[in-house]
Design an enzyme around this catalytic site. Structure first.
Site, PDB file in Angstrom:
ATOM      1  N   ASP A 128      12.451 -46.889   2.902  1.00  0.00           N
ATOM      2  CA  ASP A 128      13.434 -46.361   3.854  1.00  0.00           C
ATOM      3  C   ASP A 128      14.668 -45.935   3.082  1.00  0.00           C
ATOM      4  O   ASP A 128      15.010 -46.533   2.048  1.00  0.00           O
ATOM      5  CB  ASP A 128      13.795 -47.415   4.902  1.00  0.00           C
ATOM      6  CG  ASP A 128      12.688 -47.632   5.930  1.00  0.00           C
ATOM      7  OD1 ASP A 128      11.879 -46.713   6.138  1.00  0.00           O
ATOM      8  OD2 ASP A 128      12.661 -48.717   6.527  1.00  0.00           O
ATOM      9  N   ASP A 146       9.328 -42.049   9.974  1.00  0.00           N
ATOM     10  CA  ASP A 146       9.783 -42.716  11.197  1.00  0.00           C
ATOM     11  C   ASP A 146      10.366 -41.697  12.176  1.00  0.00           C
ATOM     12  O   ASP A 146      10.139 -41.774  13.387  1.00  0.00           O
ATOM     13  CB  ASP A 146      10.852 -43.766  10.879  1.00  0.00           C
ATOM     14  CG  ASP A 146      10.355 -44.870   9.970  1.00  0.00           C
ATOM     15  OD1 ASP A 146       9.146 -45.162   9.979  1.00  0.00           O
ATOM     16  OD2 ASP A 146      11.194 -45.443   9.247  1.00  0.00           O
TER      17      ASP A 146
END
Length: 171
Positions: A128, A146
């Site tokens: 991330d 995402d």
């Protein structure tokens, strides 16, 4: 040319190029982040007063759900992603290619799911790097995969509110 190949060419599977594009972009960005950024909060890059680039590992799912577990969740989320990807590809096969809205939604979800599965299998975690915040509140870090999963899911939800064309009555 057989009828089945013609039907395949006219199906929503023609939109899988978008899933491939999302997957390639996601993996490329993650590799750039891993190769060029230091890990963790101390190495964040402040981009805007509400946005940082930040390299972190996510061992769970969205919002680090189950990230504190002993590793079994890696395989659970990988299995779920495979099932969802198969289900969406099946639906795309049954949709006409002209149903752009749903095919794009499904392709975005597939591309994002496969991108995160790649991370889980290869690295054991998802990379991330996007950190949005307001004041001292930080939204959980996330990535392109995402984002495309959420956009695709939102498109499916919005499609439920769109007016459907009714079939002509057979009188």
């Amino acid at each position: 040319m057989s009828n089945s190949s013609l039907a395949l060419k006219q199906s929503g599977l023609r939109w899988l190029w978008l899933a491939l594009l999302v997957f390639i972009a996601d993996i490329t960005i993650k590799l750039i982040v891993m190769d060029n950024m230091g890990y963790g909060w101390a190495n964040r890059i402040e981009v805007l007063p509400f946005f940082n680039l930040l390299y972190v590992h996510n061992y769970g799912a969205a919002f680090s759900f189950l990230s504190d577990q002993e590793g079994w969740q890696r395989w659970l989320f990988t299995g779920i992603a495979f099932v969802v990807t198969g289900m969406l590809a099946y639906w795309m096969r049954r949709l006409p290619a002209s149903d752009k809205w749903n095919n794009i939604a499904y392709a975005l979800i597939i591309g994002g799911a496969v991108g995160n599965v790649f991370d889980r299998i290869v690295h054991g975690f998802v990379v991330d790097y996007l950190d949005f915040y307001w004041g001292t509140y930080h939204w959980p870090a996330f990535n392109l995969a995402d984002s495309t999963i959420c956009i695709g899911a939102a498109m499916i939800i919005l499609d439920g509110f769109r007016a459907k064309k009714s079939a002509p009555s057979q009188s």
